[in-house]
Enzyme design. Sequence first.
Site, mmCIF file in Angstrom:
data_model
loop_
_atom_site.group_PDB
_atom_site.id
_atom_site.type_symbol
_atom_site.label_atom_id
_atom_site.label_comp_id
_atom_site.label_asym_id
_atom_site.label_seq_id
_atom_site.Cartn_x
_atom_site.Cartn_y
_atom_site.Cartn_z
ATOM 1 N N GLN A 79 -0.603 -4.799 4.552
ATOM 2 C CA GLN A 79 -1.209 -3.506 4.166
ATOM 3 C C GLN A 79 -2.477 -3.498 3.628
ATOM 4 O OE1 GLN A 79 1.150 -0.569 2.470
ATOM 5 N NE2 GLN A 79 -0.300 0.895 2.418
ATOM 6 N N PHE A 80 -3.780 -3.777 4.238
ATOM 7 C CA PHE A 80 -4.949 -3.873 3.667
ATOM 8 C C PHE A 80 -5.579 -2.816 2.712
ATOM 9 C CE2 PHE A 80 -6.412 -1.046 6.903
ATOM 10 C CZ PHE A 80 -7.659 -0.484 6.248
ATOM 11 N N THR A 81 -4.821 -1.685 2.771
ATOM 12 C CA THR A 81 -5.187 -0.603 1.803
ATOM 13 C C THR A 81 -4.897 -0.862 0.289
ATOM 14 O OG1 THR A 81 -3.372 0.581 2.163
ATOM 15 C CG2 THR A 81 -5.086 1.322 3.596
#
Length: 187
Positions: A79-81
Amino acid sequence: MRAVVQRVASASVTVDGKGISSISKGLMVLVGIGSEDTPVDIDILSNKILGLRVFPDANETMWKNSVKDISGEVLCVSQFTLMANTSKGNKPDFHRAMSSESSRQLYYAFLSKMRQLYVADRIQDGQFGAMMDVTLTNEGPVTFTLDTRKFEYVTPSTDNGDRKVGKSSKTGKSTLTPDGPEIASEP
Protein backbone atom coordinates in the site's frame (compact mmCIF):
# COMPACT_ATOMS: atom_id res chain seq x y z
CA MET A 1 9.23 0.99 5.29
CA ARG A 2 5.96 1.52 7.03
CA ALA A 3 3.39 -1.00 8.13
CA VAL A 4 -0.01 -0.97 9.71
CA VAL A 5 -0.35 -4.24 11.62
CA GLN A 6 -3.76 -5.42 12.77
CA ARG A 7 -4.60 -8.45 14.89
CA VAL A 8 -7.41 -10.21 13.05
CA ALA A 9 -9.80 -13.13 13.41
CA SER A 10 -9.81 -13.30 9.59
CA ALA A 11 -8.85 -11.24 6.54
CA SER A 12 -9.11 -11.58 2.78
CA VAL A 13 -8.26 -9.82 -0.49
CA THR A 14 -10.44 -9.74 -3.59
CA VAL A 15 -9.51 -8.31 -7.01
CA ASP A 16 -12.21 -7.87 -9.67
CA GLY A 17 -14.58 -10.06 -7.65
CA LYS A 18 -12.08 -12.93 -7.46
CA GLY A 19 -10.67 -14.09 -4.10
CA ILE A 20 -6.89 -13.70 -4.17
CA SER A 21 -5.99 -14.76 -0.63
CA SER A 22 -7.42 -15.19 2.84
CA ILE A 23 -6.27 -16.00 6.35
CA SER A 24 -7.82 -16.99 9.62
CA LYS A 25 -6.44 -15.86 13.01
CA GLY A 26 -3.29 -13.80 12.63
CA LEU A 27 -2.09 -10.45 11.35
CA MET A 28 -3.24 -8.21 8.52
CA VAL A 29 -0.26 -6.09 7.41
CA LEU A 30 -0.45 -3.08 5.07
CA VAL A 31 3.08 -2.34 3.77
CA GLY A 32 4.38 0.95 2.34
CA ILE A 33 7.83 1.19 0.76
CA GLY A 34 9.72 4.48 0.79
CA SER A 35 12.11 5.83 -1.82
CA GLU A 36 15.14 5.27 0.41
CA ASP A 37 14.24 1.82 1.77
CA THR A 38 16.77 -1.01 1.48
CA PRO A 39 17.11 -4.68 2.47
CA VAL A 40 18.05 -3.46 5.97
CA ASP A 41 14.51 -2.09 6.29
CA ILE A 42 13.14 -5.46 5.17
CA ASP A 43 15.09 -7.23 7.91
CA ILE A 44 13.95 -4.79 10.60
CA LEU A 45 10.29 -4.80 9.60
CA SER A 46 9.91 -8.54 9.00
CA ASN A 47 11.53 -9.42 12.34
CA LYS A 48 9.39 -6.86 14.17
CA ILE A 49 6.13 -8.06 12.60
CA LEU A 50 6.80 -11.72 13.32
CA GLY A 51 8.05 -11.03 16.85
CA LEU A 52 5.44 -8.47 17.92
CA ARG A 53 3.59 -9.85 20.95
CA VAL A 54 -0.02 -8.90 20.30
CA PHE A 55 -1.80 -12.14 21.25
CA PRO A 56 -2.77 -13.47 24.69
CA ASP A 57 -1.28 -16.61 26.23
CA ALA A 58 -3.25 -19.69 27.32
CA ASN A 59 -4.31 -17.83 30.50
CA GLU A 60 -5.69 -14.96 28.37
CA THR A 61 -2.93 -12.62 29.59
CA MET A 62 -2.47 -10.05 26.83
CA TRP A 63 0.77 -9.10 25.06
CA LYS A 64 2.41 -12.50 25.64
CA ASN A 65 2.50 -14.21 22.22
CA SER A 66 3.58 -13.37 18.69
CA VAL A 67 1.90 -14.62 15.52
CA LYS A 68 4.58 -17.32 15.37
CA ASP A 69 3.82 -18.40 18.95
CA ILE A 70 0.16 -19.04 18.10
CA SER A 71 0.90 -20.56 14.66
CA GLY A 72 -1.14 -17.77 13.11
CA GLU A 73 -1.20 -16.51 9.55
CA VAL A 74 -0.11 -13.20 8.01
CA LEU A 75 -1.76 -11.41 5.09
CA CYS A 76 0.45 -8.69 3.57
CA VAL A 77 -0.86 -6.04 1.20
CA SER A 78 1.34 -3.52 -0.56
CA GLN A 79 0.00 0.00 0.00
CA PHE A 80 2.04 2.93 -1.32
CA THR A 81 -0.42 5.41 0.21
CA LEU A 82 1.17 4.75 3.62
CA MET A 83 4.11 6.85 2.40
CA ALA A 84 1.94 9.92 1.71
CA ASN A 85 2.91 13.29 3.12
CA THR A 86 -0.24 15.14 4.14
CA SER A 87 1.37 18.00 6.04
CA LYS A 88 0.67 20.64 3.37
CA GLY A 89 -2.69 21.25 1.80
CA ASN A 90 -5.31 18.59 1.21
CA LYS A 91 -3.75 16.65 -1.65
CA PRO A 92 -1.51 13.74 -0.55
CA ASP A 93 2.09 13.93 -1.78
CA PHE A 94 3.54 10.54 -2.72
CA HIS A 95 7.12 11.62 -3.51
CA ARG A 96 8.41 9.59 -0.54
CA ALA A 97 7.03 6.36 -2.04
CA MET A 98 9.42 4.21 -4.06
CA SER A 99 8.78 3.95 -7.81
CA SER A 100 6.53 1.11 -8.90
CA GLU A 101 9.06 -1.39 -10.34
CA SER A 102 11.66 -0.87 -7.61
CA SER A 103 8.92 -1.08 -5.00
CA ARG A 104 7.64 -4.33 -6.52
CA GLN A 105 11.12 -5.89 -6.21
CA LEU A 106 11.54 -4.76 -2.59
CA TYR A 107 8.01 -5.90 -1.69
CA TYR A 108 8.64 -9.38 -3.09
CA ALA A 109 11.96 -9.48 -1.22
CA PHE A 110 10.01 -8.56 1.94
CA LEU A 111 7.54 -11.42 1.34
CA SER A 112 10.43 -13.80 0.72
CA LYS A 113 12.07 -12.75 4.00
CA MET A 114 8.80 -13.19 5.91
CA ARG A 115 8.43 -16.70 4.44
CA GLN A 116 12.05 -17.50 5.24
CA LEU A 117 11.64 -16.42 8.88
CA TYR A 118 8.35 -18.26 9.41
CA VAL A 119 6.29 -20.99 7.74
CA ALA A 120 6.08 -20.06 4.05
CA ASP A 121 2.46 -21.09 3.47
CA ARG A 122 1.28 -19.00 6.44
CA ILE A 123 2.39 -15.79 4.68
CA GLN A 124 -0.21 -14.66 2.14
CA ASP A 125 -0.37 -11.51 0.03
CA GLY A 126 -2.65 -9.50 -2.19
CA GLN A 127 -1.90 -8.51 -5.77
CA PHE A 128 0.78 -5.86 -6.16
CA GLY A 129 -0.44 -2.73 -7.95
CA ALA A 130 -4.05 -3.90 -8.24
CA MET A 131 -7.15 -2.17 -6.93
CA MET A 132 -7.98 -4.55 -4.08
CA ASP A 133 -10.95 -5.02 -1.80
CA VAL A 134 -9.58 -5.89 1.64
CA THR A 135 -11.94 -7.35 4.22
CA LEU A 136 -10.97 -8.05 7.81
CA THR A 137 -12.32 -8.70 11.25
CA ASN A 138 -10.06 -6.79 13.63
CA GLU A 139 -9.76 -8.41 17.07
CA GLY A 140 -9.72 -5.95 19.92
CA PRO A 141 -9.30 -3.79 17.96
CA VAL A 142 -5.52 -4.14 18.14
CA THR A 143 -3.68 -2.03 15.57
CA PHE A 144 -0.04 -0.84 15.46
CA THR A 145 1.96 1.34 13.11
CA LEU A 146 5.59 0.44 12.46
CA ASP A 147 8.14 2.58 10.66
CA THR A 148 11.73 1.49 10.13
CA ARG A 149 12.85 5.08 9.61
CA LYS A 150 10.81 7.05 12.13
CA PHE A 151 13.27 7.89 14.87
CA GLU A 152 12.55 11.60 15.22
CA TYR A 153 11.29 11.21 18.78
CA VAL A 154 14.11 9.01 20.05
CA THR A 155 17.39 10.47 21.16
CA PRO A 156 20.60 8.45 21.09
CA SER A 157 21.44 6.28 24.09
CA THR A 158 22.97 7.89 27.15
CA ASP A 159 26.11 6.45 28.78
CA ASN A 160 24.04 4.08 30.95
CA GLY A 161 22.15 2.67 27.95
CA ASP A 162 18.87 4.46 28.64
CA ARG A 163 16.94 6.14 25.85
CA LYS A 164 15.34 9.52 26.31
CA VAL A 165 12.23 10.80 24.63
CA GLY A 166 12.57 14.27 23.22
CA LYS A 167 11.60 16.55 20.40
CA SER A 168 12.90 15.91 16.93
CA SER A 169 15.53 18.08 15.34
CA LYS A 170 14.31 20.76 12.96
CA THR A 171 15.81 18.84 10.06
CA GLY A 172 13.82 15.75 11.07
CA LYS A 173 16.49 13.57 9.49
CA SER A 174 17.80 10.47 11.12
CA THR A 175 19.90 7.54 10.07
CA LEU A 176 19.96 3.98 11.23
CA THR A 177 23.32 2.92 12.62
CA PRO A 178 24.37 -0.47 14.02
CA ASP A 179 24.01 1.07 17.51
CA GLY A 180 20.54 2.47 16.84
CA PRO A 181 19.17 5.71 15.43
CA GLU A 182 21.35 8.74 14.98
CA ILE A 183 19.57 12.06 14.69
CA ALA A 184 21.07 14.76 12.54
CA SER A 185 21.95 17.93 14.41
CA GLU A 186 20.80 21.33 13.30
CA PRO A 187 23.11 23.13 10.85
